[in-house]
Design a protein around this motif. Structure first.
Motif, PDB file in Angstrom:
ATOM      1  N   UNK A 107       0.769  -1.624   0.120  1.00  0.00           N
ATOM      2  CA  UNK A 107      -0.242   0.184  -0.211  1.00  0.00           C
ATOM      3  C   UNK A 107       1.026   1.647  -0.044  1.00  0.00           C
ATOM      4  N   UNK A 108       1.628   0.973   0.264  1.00  0.00           N
ATOM      5  CA  UNK A 108       2.934   2.252   0.721  1.00  0.00           C
ATOM      6  C   UNK A 108       3.538   2.793  -1.253  1.00  0.00           C
ATOM      7  N   UNK A 109       3.134   1.754  -1.966  1.00  0.00           N
ATOM      8  CA  UNK A 109       3.140   2.768  -3.513  1.00  0.00           C
ATOM      9  C   UNK A 109       1.955   3.314  -3.411  1.00  0.00           C
ATOM     10  N   UNK A 110       1.295   3.926  -3.032  1.00  0.00           N
ATOM     11  CA  UNK A 110       0.322   4.914  -3.404  1.00  0.00           C
ATOM     12  C   UNK A 110       0.817   6.190  -3.402  1.00  0.00           C
ATOM     13  N   UNK A 111       2.065   5.816  -2.350  1.00  0.00           N
ATOM     14  CA  UNK A 111       2.525   7.785  -1.947  1.00  0.00           C
ATOM     15  C   UNK A 111       3.916   7.357  -2.285  1.00  0.00           C
TER      16      UNK A 111
END
Length: 302
Positions: A151-155
């Motif tokens: 989910x970190x890849x969203x930012x």
């Protein structure tokens, strides 16, 4: 009226006991390379199966380069490149890739000048978009992935993997991409030199793309080009995941100071140790490898 010759592309495939998947790739080459002048070089890492015989049967005029050992991905690619002769671009392919019709000619349309590497959109065998675009590894991104996972890849500041699927349906730049399919220009290869053979497997494509960027060459996704990759991260064994994880730290160390590397190592270890505590075998093996990287069961560079 003058006639313009089509670009010459050297297709390189690294094989190591690849007989089960290689025929599908070779069968896709004619359509995938449509509109281009191309030749195939197979760099074989001492396969014990029929990989070489299959290549010679399905593409009779291909060139076989024998490394004589399980030399790794970068070393085998470099061996093929030394036999490449004249070319405008080099395409490196995993043996479990399948090209779509005209895909490489589409990649060629964007290659040149500052664009030194072009890559297609990659689908898995079920037709789902593979998350193949990456941002440069940083301490912040390693820590973000340790805490938030994918989910970190969203930012952009917190994740290395580009997870926005819309990004895979429009042309765009990437710091690096997974190395299953990469088209590299002659100018980029001449400026950057060979792939780094200190990486037996994993991070060699990262190192090359970042080195190319350092020399003024961009990596670009060409969304109209599409391929299928049967393998992928989901099939990575605990041993290979350990190598992938350790090589991420090795590459970071090559490009950053010792204090920054210590922080990066800590963030990567936190990610693997926390998942190991949840019972994930790959992460358990990777956490041990981060503590004792010299015990990884892979041959070192010659």
């Amino acid at each position: 009226m003058s006639v313009t010759n089509p670009p010459t592309v050297v297709v390189t495939v690294v094989t190591y006991n690849s007989a089960a998947v290689l025929p599908g790739l070779l069968d896709s080459l004619e359509d995938g390379m449509r509109g281009l002048d191309w030749r195939l070089i197979v760099a074989d890492n001492a396969s014990a199966d029929e990989s070489v015989a299959i290549a010679e049967k399905l593409v009779p005029h291909c060139r076989i380069v024998q490394t004589g050992r399980n030399a790794g991905y970068a070393a085998a690619f470099n061996a093929a490149l030394r036999e490449a002769g004249e070319y405008d671009a080099v395409l490196i392919l995993n043996p479990d890739v399948r090209l779509s019709a005209g895909s490489v000619a589409t990649l060629m349309t964007r290659l040149g000048g500052e664009v030194g590497i072009t890559v297609p959109r990659i689908l898995d065998e079920n037709g789902h978009v593979a998350l193949s675009l990456r941002r440069e590894p940083t301490v912040g991104r390693a820590l973000g992935e340790a805490v938030l996972g994918q989910r970190a890849g969203r930012y952009p500041a917190l994740g290395e993997t580009v997870v926005d699927r819309e990004a895979y349906f429009r042309d765009g730049r990437a710091d690096w991409t997974t190395g299953a399919v990469m088209l590299m220009s002659r100018a980029c290869l001449d400026a950057c030199g060979p792939w780094d053979e200190r990486f037996f497997l994993y991070s060699e494509e990262t190192e090359f793309a970042l080195r190319a960027r350092d020399r003024g060459f961009r990596t670009t996704l060409v969304a109209d080009a599409e391929v299928v990759h049967i393998g992928g991260e989901s099939r990575v064994s605990p041993a290979l995941w350990s190598l992938l994880t350790v090589n991420k730290v090795r590459l970071y160390r090559m490009r950053h100071s010792a204090p920054a590397t210590a922080l990066f190592w800590g963030a990567v270890f936190l990610r693997e140790a926390s998942r190991a505590a949840l019972g994930h075998p790959r992460s358990r093996r990777a956490a041990v490898a981060l503590l004792r990287p010299s015990r990884l069961p892979f041959p070192p560079p010659a």
